[in-house]
Design an enzyme around this catalytic site. Structure first.
Site, PDB file in Angstrom:
ATOM      1  N   ALA A 120       0.860  -1.190   0.000  1.00  0.00           N
ATOM      2  CA  ALA A 120       0.000   0.000   0.000  1.00  0.00           C
ATOM      3  C   ALA A 120       0.895   1.239   0.000  1.00  0.00           C
ATOM      4  O   ALA A 120       2.119   1.124   0.170  1.00  0.00           O
ATOM      5  CB  ALA A 120      -0.903   0.017   1.229  1.00  0.00           C
ATOM      6  N   LYS A 121       0.332   2.400  -0.198  1.00  0.00           N
ATOM      7  CA  LYS A 121       1.090   3.649  -0.072  1.00  0.00           C
ATOM      8  C   LYS A 121       0.095   4.790   0.084  1.00  0.00           C
ATOM      9  O   LYS A 121      -1.045   4.697  -0.377  1.00  0.00           O
ATOM     10  CB  LYS A 121       1.943   3.888  -1.324  1.00  0.00           C
ATOM     11  CG  LYS A 121       3.105   4.824  -1.090  1.00  0.00           C
ATOM     12  CD  LYS A 121       4.267   4.106  -0.443  1.00  0.00           C
ATOM     13  CE  LYS A 121       5.435   5.029  -0.205  1.00  0.00           C
ATOM     14  NZ  LYS A 121       6.641   4.274   0.175  1.00  0.00           N
ATOM     15  N   GLY A 122       0.548   5.869   0.709  1.00  0.00           N
ATOM     16  CA  GLY A 122      -0.317   7.030   0.872  1.00  0.00           C
ATOM     17  C   GLY A 122       0.440   8.309   0.643  1.00  0.00           C
ATOM     18  O   GLY A 122       1.678   8.319   0.631  1.00  0.00           O
TER      19      GLY A 122
END
Ligand code: NAD
Length: 409
Positions: free
Chosen positions: A101-103
Site C-alpha cells: 500500500a502507499k499514501g
C-alpha cells in the site's frame, strides 16, 4: 512514461518470462482499492486550507497491506499507485507477511508549522481510519514524514479503535517504536552495497560513494558506509549538493545539517547541482531522494560501477536498458530499500507480542533477511541470465501469485 507504467513495465518483463496468464497478470497489477480524500484544516492564522490525500491499497494476498505515507507537492494518484505496487513486490522479496500500500498528501510541509502538520495528519487519519488497521493496512514514514507524524496517526486512529500501537510503524522509541527502525532502510542499502560490491570483487572500504538525498535513507546510508571505511565523495539534498573527491566527514556533515537544515555550505568542498551529482565518477551511486532521476537523457553519462536504489523508482525503464547494455549492475529498489519494511515488520511483531527486541537482535535479523534475499535474487539472475531487477520481480510475482491462487478468488 508515468511511474505506474514504469513499474508495470518492469512487472511485465518478468511476467512474460514466467508465462503468466494474461488474466492473472491483470489481477496482480490492478490495485485492490484507491482512496482520494479531502483534508481540510484550520491554519494557525484562522484560514481554512484544503489538501488532497491518497491511500492506495495494492494487494493483500500475502497479508495486511503495508506502505509509507509521503507529504510532497508532487504527490499524485499515479505516483502513489506505483509506490503501492512496489510495496507488494518488496514485501514478497523479503518474505514479510504483508501486502502493498502507499499514501500521500499533496503539500509542501516546509510551509506549515508543527501544529498545522499535526492537524493535517489527524484529519487525514480521520478520513482513512476505517480502511487502515493493524490487520488491514499499516502506514509508515516516507518522504517528509517521520516518527512524530506516525505518533499523531497512531493517537488519532486509537481514538476510534482503542489503543492500537500496531496500526503504524516507524513510531518514536518512547511510543512503541522499534530499536533500529530509523536507520533500517539505510542499513539495508549498505548491506546491498556490500553484497553487490563483493560480486564485483570490491569492498565498501576504499570504494567511492555518491548519494543523492540526505534524508532518512541517504544520511543513514552515508553514516554507516563512512563508519565501514567507505569514502562518500558527494551528497545532495533539495537545496543542492556538495563534492569532495577526498571524502566527506559524515559525522561533521550530519552536525552541519542539524544546525543549518541542509548539506549546502559545508566546509572544504565544492558545490554541485542535483543533476551533475548523478554523473560523478564513483564505485557506487545511491539515488536516495525522489523517483525518476535516472532517465534516457542522463543514463549514458552515468560513471558509476554499480547503482544501489535507496529511493523508490529512481530509474526509468529506458535508463535501465542503457545500464544493462553498459553492464552497470542495478540493485533494484524492491530489494535495495527493503530494510525499512523489514524492520517495520519487526516493530509490528513487537507491538503485537508486547515484547521489546534489542537493537542487536533487530540488526542481526535484518542482516540475515537482506543478505539471504539478495542471494536468492542473484541466484535467479545468474541461472536465468536476467538483470537483478527482473530476477527480483520474478521472485516476487511467484510468491504473490502462489498466495493468490492458493487463497482463491
Ligand atoms: P526524507 O524526506 O527523509 O529525505 C528525502 C531527501 O531527499 C532529503 O534530503 C531531501 O532534501 C532530498 N530531496 C528532495 N527533493 C530532492 C531533489 N529534487 N533533489 C535532490 N534531493 C532531494 O525521505 P526518505 O525517507 O529518506 O526517502 C527517500 C527515498 O527513499 C524515497 O524515494 C522513499 O520512498 C524511499 N524509501 C524510504 C524508506 C524509509 O524507510 N524512509 C523506505 C524505503 C524507501
Amino acid at each position: 512514461m508515468d511511474f505506474f507504467e514504469a513499474t508495470n513495465c518492469y512487472f511485465q518483463e518478468a511476467a512474460r518470462r514466467m508465462d503468466l496468464p494474461a488474466n492473472i497478470e491483470k489481477l496482480l497489477v490492478t490495485p485492490t482499492r484507491e482512496l482520494q480524500v479531502q483534508v481540510s484544516i484550520e491554519r494557525d492564522n484562522g484560514e481554512i486550507e484544503t489538501f488532497i490525500g491518497y491511500r492506495v491499497q495494492h494487494d493483500d494476498a500475502r497479508g495486511p497491506m503495508k506502505g509509507g505515507l509521503r507529504y510532497h507537492p508532487k504527490v499524485d494518484l499515479d505516483e502513489v499507485r506505483s509506490l503501492a505496487s512496489l510495496m507488494t513486490w518488496k514485501t514478497a522479496i523479503v518474505k514479510v507477511p504483508f501486502g502493498g500500500a502507499k499514501g500521500g498528501v499533496v503539500c509542501d510541509p516546509r510551509q506549515y508549522s508543527e501544529r498545522e502538520l499535526n492537524r493535517l495528519t489527524r484529519t487525514f487519519t480521520d478520513q482513512i481510519h476505517d480502511v487502515i488497521g493493524p490487520e488491514r493496512d499499516i502506514p509508515a514514514p516516507d518522504v517528509n514524514t517521520n516518527a512524530q507524524v506516525m505518533a499523531w496517526m497512531m493517537d488519532q486512529y486509537s481514538k476510534y479503535h482503542g489503543h492500537s500501537p500496531a496500526v503504524v510503524t516507524g513510531k518514536p522509541l518512547d511510543l512503541y517504536g522499534s530499536a533500529g527502525r530509523e536507520e533500517a532502510t539505510g542499513r539495508g542499502v549498505v548491506l546491498m552495497c556490500r553484497e553487490a560490491l563483493a560480486d564485483l570483487g570490491l569492498s565498501i572500504e576504499g570504494s567511492d560513494f555518491v548519494i543523492q538525498g540526505f534524508g532518512n535513507v541517504g544520511s543513514w546510508a552515508a553514516q554507516i558506509l563512512h563508519r565501514l571505511g567507505g569514502r562518500i565523495i558527494a551528497v545532495s539534498d533539495v537545496g543542492g549538493g556538495i563534492h569532495n573527491p577526498a571524502g566527506l566527514d559524515i559525522d561533521a556533515l550530519r552536525a552541519h545539517v542539524a544546525a543549518t537544515g541542509s548539506v549546502v555550505g559545508f566546509a572544504d568542498c565544492s558545490r554541485i547541482d542535483n543533476d551533475s551529482i548523478l554523473l560523478l565518477e564513483c564505485d557506487v551511486l545511491i539515488p536516495a531522494a525522489l523517483g525518476g532521476v535516472l532517465t534516457e537523457d542522463n543514463a549514458h553519462e552515468v560513471r558509476a560501477r554499480l547503482i544501489v536504489e535507496g529511493a523508490n523508482s529512481p530509474t526509468m525503464p529506458a535508463a535501465d536498458h542503457v545500464f544493462r547494455e553498459r553492464e552497470i549492475p542495478v540493485v533494484p529498489d524492491i530489494l535495495a530499500n527493503a530494510g525499512g519494511v523489514t524492520v517495520s515488520y519487526f516493530e509490528w511483531v513487537q507491538n503485537n507480542q508486547q515484547f521489546t527486541w534489542t537493537e542487536e537482535r533487530v540488526n542481526a535479523e535484518l542482516e540475515s533477511i537482506m543478505v539471504s534475499s539478495y542471494r536468492t535474487v542473484r541466484e535467479i539472475a545468474t541461472t536465468k541470465k536476467l538483470p537483478l531487477r527482473t530476477a527480483a520481480f520474478t521472485l516476487a510475482i511467484g510468491r504473490v501469485g502462489k498466495a493468490t491462487v492458493l487463497r482463491g478468488i
